[in-house]
Design an enzyme around this catalytic site. Structure first.
Site, PDB file in Angstrom:
ATOM      1  N   ARG A 161       0.804  -1.223   0.000  1.00  0.00           N
ATOM      2  CA  ARG A 161       0.000   0.000   0.000  1.00  0.00           C
ATOM      3  C   ARG A 161       0.837   1.272   0.000  1.00  0.00           C
ATOM      4  O   ARG A 161       0.347   2.335  -0.396  1.00  0.00           O
ATOM      5  CB  ARG A 161      -0.995  -0.045   1.162  1.00  0.00           C
ATOM      6  N   GLU A 177       0.486  -6.913  12.778  1.00  0.00           N
ATOM      7  CA  GLU A 177      -0.696  -7.079  13.637  1.00  0.00           C
ATOM      8  C   GLU A 177      -1.280  -8.475  13.426  1.00  0.00           C
ATOM      9  O   GLU A 177      -1.801  -9.076  14.333  1.00  0.00           O
ATOM     10  CB  GLU A 177      -1.738  -6.007  13.278  1.00  0.00           C
TER      11      GLU A 177
HETATM   12  O1  PRP Z   1       2.392  -1.308  11.739  1.00  0.00           O
HETATM   13  P1  PRP Z   1       2.332  -2.730  11.305  1.00  0.00           P
HETATM   14  O2  PRP Z   1       1.775  -3.640  12.355  1.00  0.00           O
HETATM   15  O3  PRP Z   1       3.646  -3.213  10.809  1.00  0.00           O
HETATM   16  O4  PRP Z   1       1.276  -2.819  10.124  1.00  0.00           O
HETATM   17  C1  PRP Z   1       1.199  -1.927   9.053  1.00  0.00           C
HETATM   18  C2  PRP Z   1       1.527  -2.594   7.753  1.00  0.00           C
HETATM   19  O5  PRP Z   1       0.568  -3.634   7.489  1.00  0.00           O
HETATM   20  C3  PRP Z   1       0.009  -3.454   6.192  1.00  0.00           C
HETATM   21  O6  PRP Z   1       0.722  -4.118   5.211  1.00  0.00           O
HETATM   22  P2  PRP Z   1       0.635  -5.678   4.933  1.00  0.00           P
HETATM   23  O7  PRP Z   1       1.954  -6.266   5.293  1.00  0.00           O
HETATM   24  O8  PRP Z   1      -0.595  -6.239   5.563  1.00  0.00           O
HETATM   25  O9  PRP Z   1       0.603  -5.814   3.380  1.00  0.00           O
HETATM   26  P3  PRP Z   1      -0.164  -5.201   2.159  1.00  0.00           P
HETATM   27  O10 PRP Z   1       0.204  -3.735   2.106  1.00  0.00           O
HETATM   28  O11 PRP Z   1       0.456  -5.978   1.083  1.00  0.00           O
HETATM   29  O12 PRP Z   1      -1.637  -5.409   2.324  1.00  0.00           O
HETATM   30  C4  PRP Z   1       0.091  -1.973   5.985  1.00  0.00           C
HETATM   31  O13 PRP Z   1      -0.001  -1.598   4.620  1.00  0.00           O
HETATM   32  C5  PRP Z   1       1.408  -1.613   6.609  1.00  0.00           C
HETATM   33  O14 PRP Z   1       2.491  -1.797   5.717  1.00  0.00           O
HETATM   34  N1  ADE Z   2      -6.067  -2.772  11.108  1.00  0.00           N
HETATM   35  C1  ADE Z   2      -5.469  -2.647   9.923  1.00  0.00           C
HETATM   36  N2  ADE Z   2      -6.135  -2.121   8.877  1.00  0.00           N
HETATM   37  C2  ADE Z   2      -5.532  -1.988   7.674  1.00  0.00           C
HETATM   38  N3  ADE Z   2      -4.272  -2.365   7.458  1.00  0.00           N
HETATM   39  C3  ADE Z   2      -3.581  -2.885   8.469  1.00  0.00           C
HETATM   40  N4  ADE Z   2      -2.315  -3.347   8.545  1.00  0.00           N
HETATM   41  C4  ADE Z   2      -2.095  -3.772   9.813  1.00  0.00           C
HETATM   42  N5  ADE Z   2      -3.187  -3.614  10.555  1.00  0.00           N
HETATM   43  C5  ADE Z   2      -4.130  -3.054   9.743  1.00  0.00           C
END
Ligand code: PRP
Ligand code: ADE
Length: 189
Positions: free
Chosen positions: A80, A117
């Site tokens: 993202r 998370e």
């Molecule tokens: O603060 P944190 O606990 O580290 O979580 C935040 C991260 O989690 C999500 O990415 P994710 O790895 O789920 O992948 P995506 O962007 O591919 O959906 C989001 O886009 C952040 O990069």
């Molecule tokens: N609660 C949440 N919503 C969207 N993206 C996330 N990445 C980690 N935690 C998330």
């Protein structure tokens, strides 16, 4: 309004900061129990679908970065961070560097592991992507535990770059165990 009359388009420069933040906030959708039971997922798809709200995010990020002195690179975190990072880099007139999940980048890479998370992951950056002394802005959509951004900051430091700021749209409240000190967020949700 008659069919031939056009509504005046709303442009983000016409509205004040609080209204801008409300506009962005209204475009974040809560999805309960995604991708796992008990997670309140912040869905940014409605924000991306609204050109005024989306460009307002970029405006606010760019305005902030311009107060920080010179910047050499914008680094975005898969996936993202890739939605906001390249647009911001173009706006600032600097290059964009992608940080990808492990195994997606060719050539020599530098690797970092981190917790999420809802799971664990590993990220990589190309070994020549940041030169020593370069001033880097890191962009992502959200901080939950902060594990992802913390790992990204470590990558920059390993490559002897300097993290000027971590920019996110959303700081998830109630979950902050993160040790990242240079965070600029638009919303705390
Ligand atoms: O603060 P944190 O606990 O580290 O979580 C935040 C991260 O989690 C999500 O990415 P994710 O790895 O789920 O992948 P995506 O962007 O591919 O959906 C989001 O886009 C952040 O990069
Ligand atoms: N609660 C949440 N919503 C969207 N993206 C996330 N990445 C980690 N935690 C998330």
């Amino acid at each position: 309004m008659a069919v031939h009359e056009r509504a005046t388009p709303v442009r983000s420069e016409m509205i004040d900061r609080d209204s801008k933040l409300r506009l962005i906030s209204r475009r974040i959708r809560d999805v309960l129990d995604f991708p796992k039971q008990g997670i309140l997922y912040k869905d940014i798809c409605p924000l991306l679908a609204d050109p005024v709200a989306f460009s307002t995010v970029i405006d606010l990020f760019a305005e902030h970065v311009k107060t920080l002195g010179s910047v050499d690179l914008v680094m975005g975190l898969e996936a993202r961070g890739f939605l906001f990072g390249p647009v911001l880099a173009q706006r600032l007139g600097v290059g964009f560097v992608p940080v990808r999940k492990k195994g997606k980048l060719p050539g020599a890479t530098v690797l970092a592991s981190y917790s999420l998370e809802y799971g664990k992951d590993e990220m990589e950056i190309q070994a020549d992507a940041i030169q020593p002394g370069q001033r880097v802005v890191i962009v992502d959509d959200i901080i939950a535990t902060g594990g992802t951004l913390e790992a990204a900051c470590k990558l920059v430091k390993q490559m002897q770059g300097e993290v000027i700021q971590c920019l996110v749209v959303i700081l998830l409240s109630g979950l902050q165990t993160c040790q990242i000190d240079k965070v600029f967020h638009l919303l705390e949700l």
